[in-house]
Motif scaffolding. Structure first.
Motif, short mmCIF file in Angstrom:
data_model
loop_
_atom_site.label_atom_id
_atom_site.label_comp_id
_atom_site.label_asym_id
_atom_site.label_seq_id
_atom_site.Cartn_x
_atom_site.Cartn_y
_atom_site.Cartn_z
N ARG A 21 0.82 -1.21 0.00
CA ARG A 21 0.00 0.00 0.00
C ARG A 21 0.85 1.26 0.00
NH1 ARG A 21 -4.23 1.90 -2.28
NH2 ARG A 21 -5.52 3.27 -1.01
N ALA A 22 1.68 1.44 1.02
CA ALA A 22 2.49 2.66 1.12
C ALA A 22 3.71 2.63 0.21
CB ALA A 22 2.93 2.87 2.57
N LYS A 23 4.20 1.42 -0.06
CA LYS A 23 5.37 1.25 -0.93
C LYS A 23 6.56 2.09 -0.44
CE LYS A 23 2.58 0.27 -5.10
NZ LYS A 23 2.23 -1.04 -4.66
N VAL A 24 6.93 1.86 0.81
CA VAL A 24 8.06 2.57 1.41
C VAL A 24 9.33 2.30 0.60
CG1 VAL A 24 9.53 2.71 3.46
CG2 VAL A 24 7.02 2.55 3.71
N GLN A 25 10.11 3.35 0.39
CA GLN A 25 11.35 3.25 -0.39
C GLN A 25 12.58 3.41 0.51
OE1 GLN A 25 11.21 2.58 -3.85
NE2 GLN A 25 9.06 2.26 -3.22
N LYS A 26 13.70 2.92 0.02
CA LYS A 26 14.97 3.02 0.74
C LYS A 26 15.28 4.48 1.05
CE LYS A 26 19.84 1.65 0.49
NZ LYS A 26 20.87 0.96 -0.32
N GLY A 27 15.69 4.73 2.30
CA GLY A 27 16.08 6.08 2.72
C GLY A 27 14.96 6.91 3.29
N GLU A 28 13.70 6.47 3.15
CA GLU A 28 12.58 7.25 3.68
C GLU A 28 12.46 7.05 5.19
OE1 GLU A 28 9.49 7.81 0.02
OE2 GLU A 28 9.36 5.89 1.09
N THR A 29 11.76 8.01 5.82
CA THR A 29 11.55 7.94 7.27
C THR A 29 10.15 7.42 7.55
OG1 THR A 29 10.83 10.25 7.31
CG2 THR A 29 13.16 9.81 7.77
N VAL A 30 10.05 6.60 8.61
CA VAL A 30 8.80 5.93 8.94
C VAL A 30 8.48 6.11 10.42
CG1 VAL A 30 7.66 3.66 9.12
CG2 VAL A 30 9.06 4.20 7.11
N VAL A 31 7.22 6.43 10.71
CA VAL A 31 6.72 6.45 12.08
C VAL A 31 5.64 5.38 12.19
CG1 VAL A 31 5.28 7.74 13.73
CG2 VAL A 31 7.25 8.83 12.66
N VAL A 32 5.71 4.59 13.25
CA VAL A 32 4.74 3.53 13.50
C VAL A 32 4.07 3.79 14.84
CG1 VAL A 32 4.37 1.05 13.67
CG2 VAL A 32 6.27 1.93 12.28
N ILE A 33 2.77 3.99 14.82
CA ILE A 33 2.01 4.22 16.05
C ILE A 33 1.42 2.89 16.50
CG2 ILE A 33 0.13 5.49 17.13
CD1 ILE A 33 0.41 7.57 14.92
N GLY A 34 1.93 2.36 17.60
CA GLY A 34 1.47 1.09 18.13
C GLY A 34 2.49 -0.01 17.94
N ALA A 35 2.87 -0.68 19.03
CA ALA A 35 3.89 -1.73 18.97
C ALA A 35 3.31 -3.10 19.29
CB ALA A 35 5.04 -1.40 19.93
N GLY A 36 2.06 -3.32 18.86
CA GLY A 36 1.49 -4.66 18.93
C GLY A 36 1.98 -5.49 17.76
N GLY A 37 1.31 -6.62 17.52
CA GLY A 37 1.75 -7.51 16.46
C GLY A 37 1.77 -6.86 15.10
N VAL A 38 0.77 -6.05 14.79
CA VAL A 38 0.71 -5.38 13.49
C VAL A 38 1.77 -4.29 13.40
CG1 VAL A 38 -0.70 -3.96 11.95
CG2 VAL A 38 -1.72 -5.93 13.13
N GLY A 39 1.88 -3.46 14.42
CA GLY A 39 2.87 -2.39 14.42
C GLY A 39 4.29 -2.91 14.31
N LEU A 40 4.59 -3.98 15.03
CA LEU A 40 5.93 -4.57 14.95
C LEU A 40 6.19 -5.15 13.57
CD1 LEU A 40 6.16 -6.30 18.45
CD2 LEU A 40 7.28 -4.18 17.73
N SER A 41 5.14 -5.65 12.92
CA SER A 41 5.30 -6.14 11.55
C SER A 41 5.58 -5.01 10.58
CB SER A 41 4.05 -6.91 11.14
OG SER A 41 3.86 -8.05 11.97
N VAL A 42 4.98 -3.84 10.83
CA VAL A 42 5.31 -2.65 10.04
C VAL A 42 6.79 -2.30 10.22
CG1 VAL A 42 4.90 -0.18 9.76
CG2 VAL A 42 2.96 -1.73 10.08
N ILE B 247 10.68 5.12 13.60
CA ILE B 247 10.36 5.61 14.94
C ILE B 247 9.06 4.97 15.40
CG2 ILE B 247 9.91 7.66 16.34
CD1 ILE B 247 11.33 9.24 14.00
N CYS B 248 9.14 4.20 16.46
CA CYS B 248 7.97 3.49 16.99
C CYS B 248 7.43 4.25 18.20
CB CYS B 248 8.37 2.07 17.38
SG CYS B 248 6.98 0.97 17.69
N ILE B 249 6.12 4.40 18.25
CA ILE B 249 5.47 5.13 19.34
C ILE B 249 4.48 4.21 20.04
CG2 ILE B 249 4.01 7.11 19.92
CD1 ILE B 249 4.94 8.41 17.30
N ASP B 250 4.58 4.11 21.35
CA ASP B 250 3.64 3.28 22.11
C ASP B 250 3.57 3.82 23.54
OD1 ASP B 250 2.31 0.33 21.58
OD2 ASP B 250 2.72 0.67 23.70
N ARG B 251 2.47 3.57 24.21
CA ARG B 251 2.32 4.03 25.59
C ARG B 251 3.01 3.09 26.58
NH1 ARG B 251 -4.13 2.64 26.61
NH2 ARG B 251 -3.96 0.39 26.37
N ASN B 252 3.39 1.91 26.12
CA ASN B 252 3.96 0.89 26.99
C ASN B 252 5.48 0.82 26.80
OD1 ASN B 252 4.67 -1.39 28.42
ND2 ASN B 252 2.93 -2.61 27.72
#
Length: 384
Positions: free
Chosen positions: A195-216, A229-234
């Motif tokens: 979907r997003a088709k992230v490319q080499k060198g780009e910056t990524v933020v992931v909100i949520g470090a559950g199973g799906v977020g960790l897979s991202v 950059i991963c963001i989580d309350r835990n």
């Protein structure tokens, strides 16, 4: 309502008993119970379960956030061994290892023909109702038919499913890894690759470090993102997120200004922001975390009536793209196999996510541990 004649026909074909985790009413514990399991009919497959994941989507059913007819065997993330097949089955054979998919597709509709099988609606009604694709059930007890979540019901020692829900995989992939490919991993990895088709060198933020977020996170590293950059309350999620590829981990609280911290880390915001929790306030925040010309991808699911306010002029001026991704925008017969091979060659270290293993009778403990926020994925392992 299920046709009475179909129910009687099912009961006449009952072939086996199985132990399963059943939800009888919302906001209650699951009940472990022996059920009757009918033989597979035409285009149906009998699967001996090897492993099944414990996912927040099942909790949404338990809480009532996701509507589901009951009683119902829960579990929608699983893999197992084909031990019998019905007439006219052509996709799998006895002895195959398969991942079960809760999003079967018809191969004939407009979306399937143009390669977007994840948007096929042909089987939406039976999947939503918790039946097989013909509208009937294969589980039953003395009270009558028992439904199976997502046409699967993975929290059972054995299941009968429609062949459209079965995807053969390399037998070298352990069942507990294959199970996670059935939902969390494909949802997260596919959102990055398809979907997003992230490319080499780009910056990524992931909100949520559950199973799906960790897979991202894993997929962003695979694609060569320069910052993840991963963001989580835990706070306890940090070590695993870093191990899987995150370069930074931010802990949220009500007093935190995450946007300010992200600017300090990225200068302008992220090229890609993935919201992997499914909360409207986090979806709104994701748009603010995104840089001009960047892309926001909603991966998590909020309630059916969820809405957010959009500052449309600001979005237009900044040329931000806001998108959604269901099931990783994946073609399951293609991507389950592809991601499985990436695990085998070390590109997707899915095994690091499996931190807790349970027997089926411990399902309520597994759910409690997940809600408590223990890092990684919990997996039900079946012993036959």
């Amino acid at each position: 309502m299920l046709n009475e004649n179909v129910i009687l026909a099912q009961n006449a074909m009952i072939q086996k008993k199985t132990t399963a985790a059943i939800l009888y009413e919302t906001n209650s514990d699951l009940v472990i119970e022996n059920l009757n399991l009918a033989a597979p009919g035409p285009k149906e497959v009998f699967v001996q379960m090897g492993a099944a994941g414990v996912c927040h989507s099942d909790v949404h059913v338990i809480s009532g956030q996701a509507q589901q007819l009951m009683p119902c065997v829960l579990g929608h993330e699983g893999a197992g061994l084909v031990t019998a097949i019905g007439d006219q089955v052509s996709r799998v054979s006895v002895g195959d290892h398969v991942i079960l998919s809760w999003l079967p597709y018809c191969e004939k509709c407009y979306q399937c023909i143009r390669g977007k099988t994840h948007l096929c609606k042909a089987f939406q009604t039976p999947v939503g109702n918790g039946t097989l694709l013909d509208g009937s059930c294969r589980f039953s007890n003395k009270h009558g038919p028992i439904r199976q979540l997502g046409s699967l019901g993975c929290w059972s020692e054995n299941v009968v499913v429609s062949e459209e829900c079965c995807v053969p995989i390399n037998r070298s992939i352990p069942f507990e890894i294959a199970a996670l490919l059935g939902c969390a991993v494909t949802t997260g990895v596919g959102a990055v690759l398809n979907r997003a088709k992230v490319q080499k060198g780009e910056t990524v933020v992931v909100i949520g470090a559950g199973g799906v977020g960790l897979s991202v996170v894993m997929a962003a590293k695979l694609q060569g993102a320069s910052q993840i950059i991963c963001i989580d309350r835990n706070r306890s999620m940090r070590n695993l997120a870093i191990e899987l590829g995150a370069t930074d981990f931010l802990v949220t609280s009500q007093d935190d200004d995450i946007s300010k911290k992200l600017i300090e880390l990225t200068d302008v915001g992220a090229d890609h922001v993935f919201e992997a929790v499914g909360k409207r306030e986090l979806q709104s925040a994701a748009i603010n975390y995104c840089c001009s010309g960047g892309t926001v991808t909603f991966v998590g699911l909020d309630s059916e009536d969820a809405t957010i306010n959009l500052e449309t002029t600001a979005i237009t001026r900044a040329e931000k793209t806001i998108s959604g991704s269901i099931y990783g925008s994946a073609c399951t017969h293609r991507d389950f196999a592809s991601y499985g091979e990436k695990f085998l060659n070390g590109e997707l270290p899915i095994d690091l996510m499996v931190n807790r293993r349970y027997q089926l009778r411990e399902i309520n403990i597994a759910l409690s541990d997940m809600l408590e926020g223990k890092p990684g994925r919990g997996v039900i392992v079946f012993e036959h």
